[in-house]
Design an enzyme around this catalytic site. Sequence first.
Site, PDB file in Angstrom:
ATOM      1  CB  THR B 103      -1.616  17.225  11.360  1.00  0.00           C
ATOM      2  OG1 THR B 103      -1.433  16.769  10.113  1.00  0.00           O
ATOM      3  CG2 THR B 103      -1.939  16.073  12.440  1.00  0.00           C
ATOM      4  CG  ASP B 400       2.188  19.377   3.249  1.00  0.00           C
ATOM      5  OD1 ASP B 400       1.432  19.987   2.480  1.00  0.00           O
ATOM      6  OD2 ASP B 400       2.031  18.856   4.288  1.00  0.00           O
TER       7      ASP B 400
END
Lengths: 536, 535
Positions: B103, B400
Amino acid sequence: MDIVGNVLPQVLKDEATEDKGEMARLQSFVGAIAVADLVKTTLGPKGMDKILKPTGPGQEMTHITVTNDGATILKSMYVENPAAKILIEISKTQDEEVGDGTTTVAVLAGELLREGEKLIQKRIHPQHVIAGWRIARDVALKRLRDISSENDIESQEFHNDLVKIARTTLSSKLITQDRDYFADLCVKAVLRLKGSSNLDYIQIIKLPGGTIRDSYLDDGFILKKQITIGCKRRIENAKILVANTAMDYDKIKIYGTKVKVNSMDKVAEIEAAEKEKMKHKVDKILKYQPTVFVNRQLIYNYPEQLLADSGITVIEHADFEGMERVAAATGAEILSTFDAPERRDSVLGHCDLIEEIMIGEEKMIKFTGCKKNEACTIVLRGSSIHILDEVDRSIHDVLCVLTTTVKNRRVVWGGGNSEMQMAAACEEEAKKVQGKQALAIEAYARALRQIPTIICDNGGYDSAELIQNFNVELQKGNLTFGLNMNDGTIGDMQELGVKECMRVKEQAVMAASEAAELIMRVDDIVKCAPRKRDRA
Amino acid sequence: MSLAFDDYGRPYIILRDQGQKKRMKGLEAYKSNILAAKAVANTLSSSLGPKGMDKMLVSPDGDVSVTNDGATIVEKMEIQHPTAKLLVELSQSQDAEIGDGTTGVVVLAGKLLEQALTLLDKGIHPLKISDGFDRACDVAIKHLETISEEIDIQANDNEALVQAACTALGSKVVSKRKRELGKIAVTAVLDVADLARRDVNLDLIKIQTKTGGSVEDTRLISGILIDKDMSHPQMPKEVKDAKICLLTCPFEPPKPKTKHNINISSADDYKKLYLQEQQYFVDMVKLVKNSGANIALCQWGFDDEANHLLLQNELPAVRWVSGTDVELIAMATGARIIPRFQEITPEKLGKAGCVKEVQFGTSNERMLVIENCQCTKAVTILIRGGSQMIVDEAKRSIHDAICVIRNLIKDNRIVYGGGSAELACAIQVLQYADEVSSVEQYAIRSFADALEGIPCCLADNCGLNPITSVAQAKALQLKENNPRIGIDCMELGTIDMKEQRIYETLSSKKQQIQLATQVVKMILKIDDVIAPDDY
């Protein structure tokens, strides 16, 4: 267009949409709450049923479903709204995980979001709401575990608990007037499993005709098949060979094989060889000396006749599940090759009696006195297939709840008692927490309290008054009180014998909070352009 | 559109079918590109940070997914605009290389483009802007390295790794359980890591999902979990001291690749063929059995007869095991994958302490667990959750976290999160800008502004006043010369990120700034877009 009025270039595909911020949140709240409201009226012992009518062309159009089961209703609904889909999803998971409480989970998530929406309107950031909910959830679950009790699995009390739980679960279903009868029936069936949760051993057969009261539990195993004509109808002390093998003709499995002949004689020869091959197989089967032969696949006339001639009772074309059950119940091994007759004793199943019985107008085969006595059959009777389907779903729910209880053993009082206690715990917590989260914790308590409120409303009682009195009783320390939905009063659940499985409640609270949180966290909905379907 | 004229003044067409093509040139093209890319970055910016929000994505088939992971969001948005697609690729390459910060990279690119737009309006040439960005980027990277700190990853029961995993999980829906999940991820990575070589083969960590239960029920299985059950319902459900035979050939009569026909012309042949066929199955099972194997895992299907023979020979078997699972099992158990029955030898068998079936919920679903493998280097993380969407999101989050831990094992230098590293770089870049005497100065200064955009965005998402908190942090950084001052997203009462223990890997941060700058430079170089009109 952006704020300044520049025309933004199109980033997404045609027909794709993106909603942001308030718009996105509004969309998900509206969708989720709408779905929750839809199933809300089915909650509780006085909940109403829904008719599900399929869309689309053809015969299916006429097959309607009447049900009270949240998961069934939600599963059959076609919704567009993504948040609504999340609720449907959790309801399904609840169904798979514990089997019951499917309506509760959707309603609770819906109520949480309804409360959440109010907080958002008060300009509280969604993350704060979530933080509060998380605290509340932990407090609620802790209280739930604290108020639950456990009985020894062998004890009479535990058995009584099971009956009470079954009664409670059944009270919201179609068969509520016969709930004592069915509760007893289900508990007996589950106890036969001796702690295993494999519901495969409990077979449910639905036969239209008679009344619901004519349903019964059969301690044998019933196969919905017929014994082939010309065989004995009653076999005592049966040795059963369960097979999954081709008994029509043996396809040649070697790749690329073709039969090519150049004369009629040769055809006859091949035919004879084929016949011989089958005879050979039958001979091999006979070496096992079974008295009953059950095959999953079709049996052609020739081998059938051979077997029948040897005095073996033949059951053909048993479906796969039926087969597995027969094998499991009688302790047979499912055979596909027959070259080791010396293993006869270990592969053959055994049962005391096999007979053909008539239930209603249908002939069935009943196996009694099986080697492994876990299997049993519940025969459901009822005046129409719709009723039977609904009873089937109800019984399934009860069985699931009961097996879950057998595994988990913890029980709580019913009649909204656990929800009210959880709500009370949240409210106590809210007084201790600093910051805006406290508002969310209070909201969580309100949402939990909505469940008994809705149950009251569905019964046509004055929910505001009942819930208030209920709360007062709890504050006084009467911790076993709950709603008496028969009289529209509050009463002692201990006297009324209303109990529920703790695991079901726990799972419902966990799943509902997770789903509500998931929806709450969303601030942007991107819908891709729907895939074009060519009408071929 | 480009029209040219020949000597006689007749127009002729340069581009084929140019009437049907859309073309944008010059400033118009720059602006349109930047606006499109910014639109994507804007969508993602609210997902940044621990208080970032999620996006709900509806696929063309109506399936819903809810996620906070940048790479997943942009991938599922099905972006059509060519320049915006560059940002999708940007996020994906960050995902492929680092696995985290997907992001952040897009948001940073968005901020850079925003700055570029203002510079373009001022009339600065795009190439000057991109040069300036490039130089600023170098300065920022260098500064990142100077402020980075080496941490001892194994000290204090791997505390640093757990903290880093928690930072990565902090922004996800599973943040409630970030500590437990972080620990699971750390244990999983360390189990398979080769610390001497500082390498982690992530293929050895299998992430299996299963709806039901709650996120708390997620657990680590020191072995392999496969979503299959025994091929015959009556096979034993548990095999101790398993010797695994891993087959990639079906228990069926062989199918030669060459097309052939067997012609049967007499009854004798027919009988022979029948015997031959039976023999096939007996031989196959015998070969497996003789090798000493006590469980067979096969990538293909079984014939009914073979299935029963396996049961009869007390040889439990599993069919239709997926190709990736077969490879994983081979790695973990030391088994060799056997493509032909004739090649089965005892040495090729894999060994495991236990293979057993486990059951979930009421719906009777079973899975197979292979535990205590010979080469214990494979683990499975079994993720549970209330619904498919939560499970999917938890899977992405754990992925992640695993990536972050791997990166730390590879390179144990860290910078502090909470926007502090970006802020420190911004200050450094700003100082450098004053030393540049050419037009690039403006671009370099804008780069610093863009870097400040990240803490701004973080503060915004946390409900803080972005301008006040960033100004405060910046002033404090300058005053105390402390590059660890950031935004207090979790409202813990301190803005020193070292105290909050928000770790981010240096490699990830470096990669973010470099990749974002590269993409922005690329977008700034486009001055002409030619596309089919209906695109």
